[in-house]
Design an enzyme around this catalytic site. Structure first.
Site, PDB file in Angstrom:
ATOM      1  N   HIS A   1     -63.356  -4.634  66.286  1.00 20.33           N
ATOM      2  CA  HIS A   1     -62.593  -4.168  65.575  1.00 20.33           C
ATOM      3  C   HIS A   1     -60.737  -4.239  65.371  1.00 20.33           C
ATOM      4  CE1 HIS A   1     -60.612  -0.363  66.370  1.00 20.33           C
ATOM      5  NE2 HIS A   1     -60.068  -0.127  66.952  1.00 20.33           N
TER       6      HIS A   1
ATOM      7  N   ASN B   1     -54.190   0.077  62.850  1.00 24.09           N
ATOM      8  CA  ASN B   1     -56.004   0.956  64.284  1.00 24.09           C
ATOM      9  C   ASN B   1     -56.093   2.003  63.572  1.00 24.09           C
ATOM     10  OD1 ASN B   1     -58.345   1.121  65.215  1.00 24.09           O
ATOM     11  ND2 ASN B   1     -56.996   1.048  67.636  1.00 24.09           N
TER      12      ASN B   1
ATOM     13  N   CYS C   1     -63.031   4.175  69.030  1.00 19.10           N
ATOM     14  CA  CYS C   1     -63.036   2.602  68.421  1.00 19.10           C
ATOM     15  C   CYS C   1     -64.438   2.429  67.862  1.00 19.10           C
ATOM     16  CB  CYS C   1     -61.631   1.736  68.573  1.00 19.10           C
ATOM     17  SG  CYS C   1     -60.009   2.682  68.235  1.00 19.10           S
TER      18      CYS C   1
END
Length: 330
Positions: A256, A286, A116
């Site tokens: 994020h 996500n 990520c």
């Protein structure tokens, strides 16, 4: 000596048409809409259903939009850096497939894997090519087909992720805007709190690995949440202090999009109000390496030239980091 600075001059995206809502997930696993929303902030996510399309396809579409927005040909691109944990193949690199798809015949290309945090790592790397004068136009792409490595019988992981891609173009700044500072960290995750157990050289694919669902993402949610909350908040505050930024100086936090509670903790640590935080986790979940460029795309019409922006991420590895930039697009 004047310091060269890299700035973002265009931003593009791709999102699959298919929406998987929390209600849809209720039909697959023992969960419910309220539980997902209150603990993660996610309401729906996009899923790339076409079996013939994958990470390279999404990255290609995002890259094409960047080229169109900037009004340049793919032949002008010097370098493509693609961040992903769901490459089409272990090799060739997905970046090479995108290079071919868009016709960037003068570019070299490579993949970067930092989960990520991948887009931030790739953005920092691309900026250094611009700053050194070794490249004039660098395409940075974050793209992941997370649905390809999810076990839709595991309610602890399948609710979190979606598919998507985002891309930006980096060029040398002529007006002082651009990437000013960056800070990245790694803490080797020896406990494998977030990983894909099989498929690499340590545990190649066999009948047993497939039977045991070892090619799907596995996560120790509590361990990752604790590390991510501390990591993103700490590095975001650090980048502010390194650059003498007060909360009122920061126009936007681009975090994020993993969990709303992690995002909220980061904003609080930085002293920022919710109005200064880009949030689209509710719409996309996500998307791993794609979350930050997707935020930049969604907010591009609200960004003003010269805005102080902090990008922050935490991912498997463990990897985390932050970038401070001033917005260069007009």
């Amino acid at each position: 000596m004047e310091v060269k600075r890299a700035k973002i001059t265009a931003v593009g995206h791709y999102l699959p048409e298919n929406r998987m809502t929390n209600k849809d997930l209720e039909k697959l696993v023992d969960t419910n809409d309220e539980w997902i929303r209150t603990r993660t902030g996610i309401e729906e996510r996009r899923i790339l259903k076409d079996p013939d399309k994958a990470t390279a396809f999404m990255g290609t579409e995002a890259a094409k939009e960047v080229l169109e927005q900037r009004g340049i040909s793919a032949e002008e691109i010097d370098l493509i850096i693609l961040a992903t944990v769901t490459p089409d193949y272990l090799f060739p690199a997905t970046a090479c497939l995108v290079q071919k798809n868009i016709g960037a015949k003068n570019a070299f290309a490579f993949d970067l894997s930092a989960a990520c945090s991948g887009f931030l790592y790739a953005l920092s790397t691309g900026a250094m090519y611009i700053e050194s004068g070794r490249a004039k136009k660098v395409m940075v792409i974050g793209t992941d087909k997370m649905s390809s490595i999810l076990d839709y019988t595991d309610r602890t992981t399948c609710i979190l992720f979606g598919d998507g891609a985002g891309a930006v173009l980096l060029e040398e700044s002529e007006d002082g805007t651009g990437i000013i500072d960056q800070k990245h960290y790694v803490e080797g995750d020896s406990e494998c709190s977030l990983y894909q157990p099989a498929g690499g050289s340590r545990n190649p694919a066999t009948k047993e690995t497939v039977k045991n669902k070892s090619h799907y993402l596995k996560q120790d949610g509590k361990a990752v949440f604790k590390k991510a909350t501390m990591g993103m908040a700490d590095v975001s505050l650090e980048i502010m202090k390194r650059n003498d930024l007060d909360p009122e100086d920061v126009a936007w936090l681009v975090p994020h999009q993993a969990n709303m509670r992690i995002i909220d903790a980061t904003a609080r640590r930085m002293g920022l109000s919710n109005e200064k935080v880009m949030i689209n986790i509710n719409k996309y979940g996500n998307t791993t390496a794609a979350t930050i460029p997707l935020c930049l795309y969604d907010w591009k019409d609200k960004l003003n030239h010269g805005d102080n922006i902090v990008l922050a991420a935490f991912g498997g590895g463990f990897t985390w980091g932050a970038i401070y930039l001033t917005w260069g697009m007009k």
